[in-house]
Design a protein around this motif. Structure first.
Motif, PDB file in Angstrom:
ATOM      1  N   UNK A   1       0.827  -1.208   0.000  1.00 48.01           N
ATOM      2  CA  UNK A   1       0.000   0.000   0.000  1.00 48.01           C
ATOM      3  C   UNK A   1       0.861   1.258   0.000  1.00 48.01           C
ATOM      4  N   UNK A   2       1.766   1.326  -0.970  1.00 50.52           N
ATOM      5  CA  UNK A   2       2.587   2.514  -1.204  1.00 50.52           C
ATOM      6  C   UNK A   2       2.409   2.910  -2.667  1.00 50.52           C
ATOM      7  N   UNK A   3       2.069   4.164  -2.897  1.00 51.73           N
ATOM      8  CA  UNK A   3       1.871   4.668  -4.253  1.00 51.73           C
ATOM      9  C   UNK A   3       2.739   5.906  -4.461  1.00 51.73           C
ATOM     10  N   UNK A   4       3.575   5.889  -5.490  1.00 54.64           N
ATOM     11  CA  UNK A   4       4.348   7.068  -5.869  1.00 54.64           C
ATOM     12  C   UNK A   4       3.599   7.745  -7.011  1.00 54.64           C
ATOM     13  N   UNK A   5       3.164   8.983  -6.785  1.00 56.44           N
ATOM     14  CA  UNK A   5       2.316   9.668  -7.770  1.00 56.44           C
ATOM     15  C   UNK A   5       3.020  10.923  -8.265  1.00 56.44           C
ATOM     16  N   UNK A   6       3.217  10.976  -9.584  1.00 58.74           N
ATOM     17  CA  UNK A   6       3.916  12.105 -10.185  1.00 58.74           C
ATOM     18  C   UNK A   6       2.976  13.068 -10.911  1.00 58.74           C
ATOM     19  N   UNK A   7       1.739  12.627 -11.180  1.00 64.69           N
ATOM     20  CA  UNK A   7       0.813  13.493 -11.916  1.00 64.69           C
ATOM     21  C   UNK A   7      -0.612  13.204 -11.460  1.00 64.69           C
ATOM     22  N   UNK A   8      -1.541  13.995 -12.005  1.00 65.22           N
ATOM     23  CA  UNK A   8      -2.941  13.889 -11.595  1.00 65.22           C
ATOM     24  C   UNK A   8      -3.536  12.520 -11.926  1.00 65.22           C
ATOM     25  N   UNK A   9      -3.166  11.971 -13.047  1.00 63.88           N
ATOM     26  CA  UNK A   9      -3.692  10.658 -13.437  1.00 63.88           C
ATOM     27  C   UNK A   9      -3.260   9.582 -12.442  1.00 63.88           C
ATOM     28  N   UNK A  10      -1.974   9.614 -12.065  1.00 62.97           N
ATOM     29  CA  UNK A  10      -1.475   8.635 -11.098  1.00 62.97           C
ATOM     30  C   UNK A  10      -2.104   8.847  -9.727  1.00 62.97           C
ATOM     31  N   UNK A  11      -2.351  10.101  -9.352  1.00 60.22           N
ATOM     32  CA  UNK A  11      -2.983  10.391  -8.068  1.00 60.22           C
ATOM     33  C   UNK A  11      -4.399   9.827  -8.019  1.00 60.22           C
ATOM     34  N   UNK A  12      -5.161  10.045  -9.082  1.00 63.15           N
ATOM     35  CA  UNK A  12      -6.525   9.519  -9.128  1.00 63.15           C
ATOM     36  C   UNK A  12      -6.535   7.998  -9.068  1.00 63.15           C
ATOM     37  N   UNK A  13      -5.606   7.368  -9.789  1.00 59.27           N
ATOM     38  CA  UNK A  13      -5.536   5.902  -9.788  1.00 59.27           C
ATOM     39  C   UNK A  13      -5.172   5.381  -8.403  1.00 59.27           C
ATOM     40  N   UNK A  14      -4.239   6.062  -7.716  1.00 64.01           N
ATOM     41  CA  UNK A  14      -3.821   5.628  -6.385  1.00 64.01           C
ATOM     42  C   UNK A  14      -4.967   5.752  -5.384  1.00 64.01           C
ATOM     43  N   UNK A  15      -5.691   6.847  -5.432  1.00 66.25           N
ATOM     44  CA  UNK A  15      -6.809   7.036  -4.503  1.00 66.25           C
ATOM     45  C   UNK A  15      -7.926   6.038  -4.770  1.00 66.25           C
ATOM     46  N   UNK A  16      -8.154   5.730  -6.032  1.00 67.07           N
ATOM     47  CA  UNK A  16      -9.179   4.732  -6.363  1.00 67.07           C
ATOM     48  C   UNK A  16      -8.772   3.356  -5.845  1.00 67.07           C
ATOM     49  N   UNK A  17      -7.499   3.008  -6.006  1.00 70.08           N
ATOM     50  CA  UNK A  17      -7.027   1.715  -5.515  1.00 70.08           C
ATOM     51  C   UNK A  17      -7.056   1.665  -3.987  1.00 70.08           C
ATOM     52  N   UNK A  18      -6.687   2.785  -3.346  1.00 67.31           N
ATOM     53  CA  UNK A  18      -6.731   2.835  -1.884  1.00 67.31           C
ATOM     54  C   UNK A  18      -8.161   2.680  -1.375  1.00 67.31           C
TER      55      UNK A  18
ATOM     56  N   UNK B   1     -12.018  -0.993   1.436  1.00 69.68           N
ATOM     57  CA  UNK B   1     -13.301  -1.674   1.513  1.00 69.68           C
ATOM     58  C   UNK B   1     -13.182  -3.184   1.382  1.00 69.68           C
ATOM     59  N   UNK B   2     -11.951  -3.694   1.321  1.00 72.09           N
ATOM     60  CA  UNK B   2     -11.750  -5.136   1.144  1.00 72.09           C
ATOM     61  C   UNK B   2     -12.287  -5.887   2.347  1.00 72.09           C
ATOM     62  N   UNK B   3     -12.949  -7.010   2.129  1.00 73.92           N
ATOM     63  CA  UNK B   3     -13.527  -7.773   3.244  1.00 73.92           C
ATOM     64  C   UNK B   3     -12.481  -8.628   3.951  1.00 73.92           C
ATOM     65  N   UNK B   4     -12.871  -9.176   5.085  1.00 73.90           N
ATOM     66  CA  UNK B   4     -12.044 -10.159   5.783  1.00 73.90           C
ATOM     67  C   UNK B   4     -10.766  -9.625   6.372  1.00 73.90           C
ATOM     68  N   UNK B   5     -10.762  -8.368   6.814  1.00 71.95           N
ATOM     69  CA  UNK B   5      -9.569  -7.829   7.454  1.00 71.95           C
ATOM     70  C   UNK B   5      -8.423  -7.535   6.514  1.00 71.95           C
ATOM     71  N   UNK B   6      -8.708  -7.463   5.191  1.00 73.08           N
ATOM     72  CA  UNK B   6      -7.651  -7.229   4.207  1.00 73.08           C
ATOM     73  C   UNK B   6      -7.567  -5.768   3.784  1.00 73.08           C
ATOM     74  N   UNK B   7      -8.152  -4.872   4.575  1.00 78.65           N
ATOM     75  CA  UNK B   7      -8.157  -3.458   4.226  1.00 78.65           C
ATOM     76  C   UNK B   7      -6.824  -2.787   4.482  1.00 78.65           C
ATOM     77  N   UNK B   8      -6.828  -1.469   4.464  1.00 82.25           N
ATOM     78  CA  UNK B   8      -5.612  -0.702   4.693  1.00 82.25           C
ATOM     79  C   UNK B   8      -5.138  -0.874   6.135  1.00 82.25           C
TER      80      UNK B   8
END
Length: 418
Positions: free
Chosen positions: A157-174, A179-186
């Motif tokens: 759960x580490x995202x290096x973001x250099x631009x707006x597109x990467x930032x949006x993708x990282x936040x969506x993945x986070x 919301x992952x079930x079974x204790x697999x969240x952040x």
């Protein structure tokens, strides 16, 4: 008397057991999963194992209560560092201040603390894992930035973001991860901090009552984006004397500001144009084969210092002459190319043809499932090599590691409707 460990790093149990015996103590490991230590337990007979659910505090208390001659409680992991500190205090054993340990387990708080102390150029901004948090990142430190979780481990759960597109993708993945079930969240709170431009290193240190000694600096090589995982490391880095002295002063100030005043610390930093800047502090001996590298290079069992601290006494290594009389050491992590079941490795038989007394340290075993390959969870083993310099050791380890390939069997997905 007995020294117990509440879980441990995957490697180093054997050296810890020998250090405990040298101090006249029995060594006991409390673990919920012996398979994590299969390599060490197969090669070291001096470890007594107690199987217990180490995520259950009451079960751990009962196990420790059965050790009537308990003299100390070791913890070398991030996950169990706070529970171990609490238990040591509860049992009247030597140990660190639990509140200081909890601070160091919160990477966002550490960054904020160091920024207030003038030891970090930037601070951290805590975020909700959702797309509209992008504005906070832009307002806080701007781009490029690093997004990660406050109690993360293994580069997960580490995202290096250099631009707006990467930032949006990282936040969506986070958000999806949260919301992952079974204790697999952040694992903790999501936060953003400045991206640091420069090579990555770690300072391996030992402290006692506020005095910190730099044992050496380790180089660290990481993967290309988008994966954020460690690929290789070498010890000791040959730095100019004035630069090494600057790092030693800086790391002592950083640890003091963060409240770490006893024991080992593994302090990752980037050597920027402005000087060293913190990545994170792990209040433990270095993981993977870092401690093994220190033992070989410094020609001493550094785990004896771990035992000293655990027993509440000044570690002798803090005052011993520190001369790297042994070889330099490097290791390379061997990752699976894709998820699946590990069937074994191709190329292991040819490792002895390479220079550097090459060794193989398996992390996984045939039959293990590998679900993730984008962080350290995808590591199946490590190749270690020695040489007169860290640079040459790295070349040797890398050349040998490129010939080892994990053999994976795809995991078939169940048919639809089943």
């Amino acid at each position: 008397m007995t020294i117990a460990a509440l879980e441990a790093l995957s490697f180093g149990l054997g050296r810890t057991a020998r250090a405990a015996r040298a101090a006249g103590h029995r060594f006991v490991l409390l673990t919920g999963d012996r398979s994590v230590y299969r390599h060490e337990l197969a090669t070291e007979s001096g470890v007594d194992v107690i199987d217990v659910d180490t995520f259950d505090p009451d079960a751990v208390r009962r196990a420790l209560a059965g050790l009537t001659d308990l003299a100390g409680l070791i913890n070398t992991t991030d996950t169990w560092s706070a529970p171990a500190a609490d238990l040591a205090q509860e049992l009247g054993l030597p140990g660190p201040d639990p509140e200081a340990v909890k601070l160091l387990r919160d990477k966002a708080r550490v960054r904020q603390t160091l920024h207030r102390a003038g030891l970090s150029a930037g601070t951290s901004v805590v975020l909700e894992p959702r797309l509209d948090s992008a504005a906070l990142v832009r307002e806080g430190g701007g781009l490029p930035a690093v997004l990660k979780v406050s109690a993360g481990t293994s580069s997960r759960d580490v995202w290096i973001v250099h631009d707006e597109e990467a930032l949006a993708a990282a936040l969506a993945e986070a958000e999806e991860r949260a919301q992952a079930p079974g204790g697999q969240g952040l694992n903790g709170r999501l936060f953003a901090e400045p991206f640091l431009a420069g090579p990555l290193y770690s300072a391996e240190t030992l402290s006692w009552q506020g005095h910190t000694r730099l044992l050496g600096v380790l180089s660290r090589q990481t993967s290309r984006r988008p994966a954020v995982r460690e690929e290789a490391a070498a010890f000791p880095v040959a730095l100019p004397a004035d630069e090494l002295a600057t790092i030693e002063r800086w790391v002592a100030d950083v640890l003091a500001a963060a409240g770490h005043d006893q024991g080992f610390a593994h302090v990752e930093f980037v050597l920027t144009r402005r000087g060293p800047e913190l990545v994170e502090i792990n209040r433990r001996i270095g993981g993977a084969l870092v401690a093994e590298a220190m033992c070989r290079t410094l020609d001493v069992n550094v785990y004896e210092a771990l035992v000293d601290v655990t027993l509440g006494r000044r570690p002798r290594l803090l005052d011993a002459p520190l001369r790297p009389t042994g070889p330099a050491v490097a290791f390379v992590l061997v990752y699976a190319d894709e998820p699946g079941l590990l069937e074994g490795w191709a190329g292991l038989a040819g490792l002895n043809a390479f220079p550097g007394e090459v060794g193989w340290y398996p992390v996984r075993a045939p039959g293990d499932a590998v679900h993730h390959v984008g962080d350290q969870r995808g590591c199946t083993g490590m190749v270690l090599a020695q040489a007169p310099t860290a640079e040459l050791a790295q070349h040797r380890a890398w050349s040998a590691a490129t010939t080892v390939r994990p053999v994976m069997k795809p995991v078939m997905k169940p048919a639809e409707g089943r």
